[in-house]
Scaffold this motif. Structure first.
Motif, PDB file in Angstrom:
ATOM      1  N   UNK A   1       0.819  -1.203   0.000  1.00 40.37           N
ATOM      2  CA  UNK A   1       0.000   0.000   0.000  1.00 40.37           C
ATOM      3  C   UNK A   1       0.853   1.253   0.000  1.00 40.37           C
ATOM      4  N   UNK A   2       2.034   1.178   0.576  1.00 38.67           N
ATOM      5  CA  UNK A   2       2.922   2.336   0.600  1.00 38.67           C
ATOM      6  C   UNK A   2       3.733   2.433  -0.669  1.00 38.67           C
ATOM      7  N   UNK A   3       4.183   1.282  -1.148  1.00 37.69           N
ATOM      8  CA  UNK A   3       5.202   1.291  -2.193  1.00 37.69           C
ATOM      9  C   UNK A   3       4.623   1.480  -3.593  1.00 37.69           C
ATOM     10  N   UNK A   4       3.484   0.848  -3.856  1.00 37.60           N
ATOM     11  CA  UNK A   4       2.944   0.943  -5.224  1.00 37.60           C
ATOM     12  C   UNK A   4       2.624   2.389  -5.621  1.00 37.60           C
ATOM     13  N   UNK A   5       1.922   3.154  -4.781  1.00 36.22           N
ATOM     14  CA  UNK A   5       1.667   4.551  -5.154  1.00 36.22           C
ATOM     15  C   UNK A   5       2.967   5.351  -5.298  1.00 36.22           C
ATOM     16  N   UNK A   6       3.927   5.099  -4.414  1.00 35.66           N
ATOM     17  CA  UNK A   6       5.188   5.839  -4.485  1.00 35.66           C
ATOM     18  C   UNK A   6       5.914   5.545  -5.788  1.00 35.66           C
ATOM     19  N   UNK A   7       5.921   4.272  -6.172  1.00 38.17           N
ATOM     20  CA  UNK A   7       6.590   3.894  -7.422  1.00 38.17           C
ATOM     21  C   UNK A   7       5.862   4.521  -8.609  1.00 38.17           C
ATOM     22  N   UNK A   8       4.533   4.501  -8.549  1.00 35.75           N
ATOM     23  CA  UNK A   8       3.699   5.059  -9.613  1.00 35.75           C
ATOM     24  C   UNK A   8       4.061   6.532  -9.829  1.00 35.75           C
ATOM     25  N   UNK A   9       4.139   7.241  -8.705  1.00 36.70           N
ATOM     26  CA  UNK A   9       4.391   8.677  -8.762  1.00 36.70           C
ATOM     27  C   UNK A   9       5.760   8.957  -9.377  1.00 36.70           C
TER      28      UNK A   9
END
Ligand code: NA
Ligand code: NA
Lengths: 429, 316, 176
Positions: free
Chosen positions: A118-126
């Protein structure tokens, strides 16, 4: 008749019967056949209360659950980002490293994907990574770190191997050391791939920020001593594994409940209960497998299987190749804990006959199992990720494929290059 | 017709496979098989695959195992006579023990057989010595050490506690790993076993004072033994008795050999002054007084043994 | 929603189980830490702690297993629920639950016989503590699990007969 009962048990297992029931049933059937009083089940289950190293399992699991419920994952992402974020593919490497560390403590029960994904996927996306890559990365990372101390599967392998009475003692501390290089190999291989994929992701390259690094460091001041305490304590020979577990549990409790107060007392009750449900699931399987293993030893099953295999497989190389294929399939179907307690008592004596070191066997076994977590079509983490990120499973098959092949290569290296596991222990392979 | 059927005695032990002991056992088993025309077979489970001594006794009770070769300590709860030879500083030399066995073995064997076990062998497993990683002469030397005592061994635990040492109780199967990780760093063990179990690789100093004699017993449950014909029972008893007698001789040689091997591998043997020995003796006496009140050993029989030993010593 | 007396009784039993589980874990953490600290700082551990901790591991495992049975969180090969249609999965769950109930009952029965025997023989766990009260958790937990699997079998049977699918009712059932 002799094939019918195992076949029925296999079908029952595939239909979703709890595995501890299937294992208990196989032991009961075996003992019944050989006229052994079934009170033996209680004697074998009671042996759980005679193994000091098992104390580590509830304590580490409790500590892992507490960490997962606290804000430690966020802080872990922050500090790795501050120190590794400037590299090409930095954020992807952040994801890999944090997942590996987190899994080592939580034992790859899918917690990593749920808590860190939940933390990493959005960060990577951004940061401009391709979506498919992100999904694949996080799903793969969910089982990364199994080879690092104090992962429960490593402990469990040691426990099971110690029951086998080998000429070469298998200590859990040796396993912890043996897992370091193979685990690092997997991390490095995936990091290189991530760096290559993100070579064009411009937004990823952020300069190293001293102020943020310092702030992140201060943020983790309470968690910082933990790896040193646990790993330093175990590798340095100050603590036994069970002692390290006790200190970890107490320390994590004091920090996250009393000092940081991130887990209120009301929630603590639930965390304790949930962590012990996992412990119950694992220990039940271990307890009844003491009985099934005992039956197999009693009946000389490994010798019979070895006799059969020996007729067809002459050398260690072919054996390892067949074992790899077998373990990949097994890893897809079985969770890692059941795989260890069911298969190791059979495989270990046979592997020894082919000259494979028991510590090397443990590492290659777990490396294979790690791959099994996301081997299509039924690897468990594929479904957890599908559920967590609300994506069809088919998409995850595609997303994890490049990661699968990279790790497959590392698994082959780990399997056929024993020195990688044994070198740090000073054992000639 | 059940008497003509083949019976298999399933015997478990903690002794590792490949040791001299296991070889002697297998030789005895094949002799038994031949002399009973295949009616009595023995199957061994070495290396603790069936669990600790206590687990083995439990499995004998439910009939999964016929018997086990266990340490005398495991049978304390059955008959405290088994502790007779295992009390600290009872014997000054191995010869003393050999000299009294003909007289006192029958007491031990009868006590255990009265409780439903058949004793096929009683063996002196050599003397236990303290082994650690520094010279251990006086009580003060023990500060900071982590001493192992076998789980369930009340005698050792009490002796250590009287010396102000709180031992760490572990099953034998965990000792090697615990030495490796530093959970313990001092053990009491005989020399042969210290090598067979590889413990000597983790230890550097041996205090050269025999602590106590380690007694081992092979027991078979009466229920399992009664399934053999009277004639076969006699054959099994005779062959095992001979084997154990031969093994006692061999054990003495092995201990001497193990001592040489330890010296060669760099083990330091620490000598004690007479004063230091006397201190240990008085500690042991205190422990014995305490253990007597707890009924851990047969007090009267032990006094009888002490009297006989005094006679032997004054005769010399 | 109003709760029936039966539901309230169930809830009370669950709280009792959960509390026991949590207490054993808490005691274990405290004892394990005490043991190390006293050994490190005062030179000696407490003799009975480590065998007691080992027994607690077994208790935690079996109590945890009991609680996991309530919410069907046992480790299993989950192929059917992933791949088969819901109706098939439900029918299979009648068989698998009934089988689990049978095996657990079998273990509970023989474990009970064993505990009685241990009591009769005066088997000692450690120190002066008799083994049988500590061993009694084995027949007890397997007995409770047998009971739970039986209830789950009946629920699955009922659902199949009335044509209900597991998903709609799953949450409530999971608390059985
Ligand atoms: Na862990
Ligand atoms: Na798997």
């Amino acid at each position: 008749m002799s094939i019918l009962v195992p076949l029925i048990l296999l079908l029952l297992a595939l239909s979703g019967t709890p595995l501890f029931v299937v294992i208990a049933a196989s032991a009961i059937w075996g003992f019944y056949q050989t006229d052994v009083d079934l009170m033996v089940m209680a004697v074998e289950i009671w042996r759980i209360a005679e193994m000091p190293v098992l104390i580590a399992i509830p304590l580490f699991t409790f500590a892992g659950y507490l960490l997962g419920e606290s804000k430690a994952p966020q802080r872990l992402v922050r500090i790795t980002d501050a120190f590794l974020g400037w590299m090409p593919g930095g954020l992807a490497i952040v994801a890999l490293v944090t997942c590996a560390l987190f899994t080592a403590f939580t034992g790859a029960s899918g917690v990593t994907i749920v808590a860190l994904g939940a933390l990493l996927v959005p960060a990577l996306q951004k940061s401009g990574y391709p979506e498919r890559f992100n999904l694949g990365l996080v799903t793969t990372s969910g089982s990364l770190g199994l080879l690092f101390a104090p992962s429960l599967p490593l402990i469990l392998y040691g426990v099971v191997a110690q029951q086998m009475s080998l000429d070469v003692p298998v200590s859990i501390d040796d396993l912890f050391i043996a897992g370091l290089l193979p685990g690092a190999l997997m991390l490095v291989a995936l990091s290189l791939y991530s760096g290559w994929v993100s070579r064009n992701a411009e937004r990823d390259h952020q300069p190293f920020d001293k102020a943020e690094a310092w702030a992140a460091l201060k943020d983790v001041r309470w968690e910082m001593p933990l790896p040193f305490l646990v790993l330093g304590g175990i590798y340095g020979g100050w603590f036994a594994v069970s002692e390290a577990a006790a200190i970890t549990a107490l320390y994590v409790f004091v920090v996250s409940v009393l000092i940081r107060r991130e887990i209120p007392f009301g929630q603590l009750f639930g965390v304790m209960r949930d962590s012990m449900k996992l412990v119950g699931a694992i220990l039940l399987i271990l307890a009844v497998s003491m009985a099934s293993t005992n039956y197999m030893i009693d009946a000389g099953v490994p010798e019979q299987i070895f006799g059969f295999i020996q007729q067809h497989v002459s050398d260690g190389f072919t054996f390892l190749l067949l074992l790899t294929v077998f373990l990949l399939i097994l890893g897809m179907m079985l969770d890692i804990f059941s795989a260890i307690v069911i298969m190791i008592p059979i495989i270990l004596p046979i592997a020894l006959e082919y000259g494979i070191h028991p510590i090397h066997l443990g590492i290659l076994f777990l490396a294979n199992m790690q791959l099994g977590y996301f081997t299509p079509p039924v690897g468990m983490n594929l479904f957890i990720a599908s559920f967590r990120f609300n994506k069809p499973v088919m998409e995850l098959y595609r997303a994890t494929l490049p990661f699968f092949f990279i790790l497959l290569v590392t698994v082959l290296i780990i399997t056929f290059w024993p020195a990688l596991s044994l070198w740090l222990l000073g054992i000639e392979s | 017709c059940s008497l003509t059927q083949a019976a298999t005695l399933k015997i478990a032990t903690l002794a590792p496979d490949g040791t001299g002991w296991m070889k002697a056992m297998r030789a005895a088993a094949s002799q038994i098989k031949t002399e009973t025309d295949g009616r009595v077979k023995m199957k061994f489970f070495p290396g603790g695959v069936q669990g600790s001594d206590k687990t083995v006794l439990r499995k004998m009770r439910i009939g999964q195992l016929s018997g086990g070769a266990v340490s005398a300590g495991a049978l304390t709860d059955v008959a405290n006579e088994v502790q007779l030879y295992s009390l600290p500083f009872t014997f000054q030399t191995p010869e003393e023990l050999s000299q009294v066995r003909a007289e006192f073995d029958p007491f031990i064997i009868k006590a255990v057989e009265d409780k439903g076990y058949v004793v096929l062998g009683l063996t002196e497993g050599g003397f236990a010595y303290l082994m650690g990683n520094k010279p251990l002469r006086t009580q003060a030397d023990f500060s900071g050490t982590k001493v192992w005592a076998p789980e369930g061994d009340v005698v050792s635990a009490t002796v250590f506690q009287n010396a102000g040492i709180d031992p760490i109780l572990l099953p034998i199967s965990d000792v090697y790993t615990s030495l490796q990780t530093g959970l313990i760093d001092t053990v009491g063990v005989n020399m042969t076993a210290s090598i067979a179990l590889q413990w000597h690789t983790k230890l550097s100093h041996t205090t050269d004072l025999p602590l106590l004699s380690l007694t081992g017993m092979m027991v078979v449950s009466e229920k399992a033994f009664k399934k053999l014909s009277a004639e076969d029972q006699a054959t099994v008893r005779r062959i095992m008795k001979d084997t154990y007698a031969a093994m006692d001789k061999q054990n003495a040689k092995d201990e001497a050999g193990a001592r040489k091997a330890l010296e060669n591998s760099g083990m330091t043997f620490v000598q004690l002054t007479d004063d230091e020995k006397a201190t240990w003796q008085s500690l042991a006496d205190r422990a014995l007084t305490q253990l007597a009140t707890e009924g851990v050993y047969p007090v009267e029989l032990y006094q009888q043994l002490q009297a006989r030993l005094t006679e032997l010593r004054s005769a010399q | 929603m109003n709760k029936s007396p039966l539901q309230r009784l169930l809830a009370a039993i669950h709280t009792l189980e959960d509390s026991l589980l949590v207490i054993v874990l808490a005691v274990m953490v405290v004892l394990a830490a005490t043991d190390i600290l006293s050994r490190t700082f005062f030179g000696g551990g407490v003799l009975w702690i480590s065998p007691a901790l080992r027994v607690m591991v077994l208790w935690l495992g079996l109590l945890g297993g009991m609680v996991a049975t309530r919410s069907r969180e046992h480790i299993s090969i989950d192929l059917v629920n992933r791949l088969a249609p819901a109706k098939v999965a439900q029918m299979l769950s009648i068989i698998t639950n009934a089988f689990a109930a049978f095996i657990c009952a079998l273990v509970a029965w023989h474990a009970n016989a064993y505990v009685e025997m241990a009591q009769e023989f005066g088997d000692i766990a450690f120190g002066d503590i008799p083994a049988w009260p500590l061993q009694a958790i084995i027949p007890f937990s397997f007995g409770i699990m047998a009971l739970r699997f039986t209830i789950q079998t009946l629920q699955a049977l009922f659902n199949t007969l009335t044509g209900r699918l597991p998903d709609s009712e799953h949450k409530q059932e999971a608390d059985a």
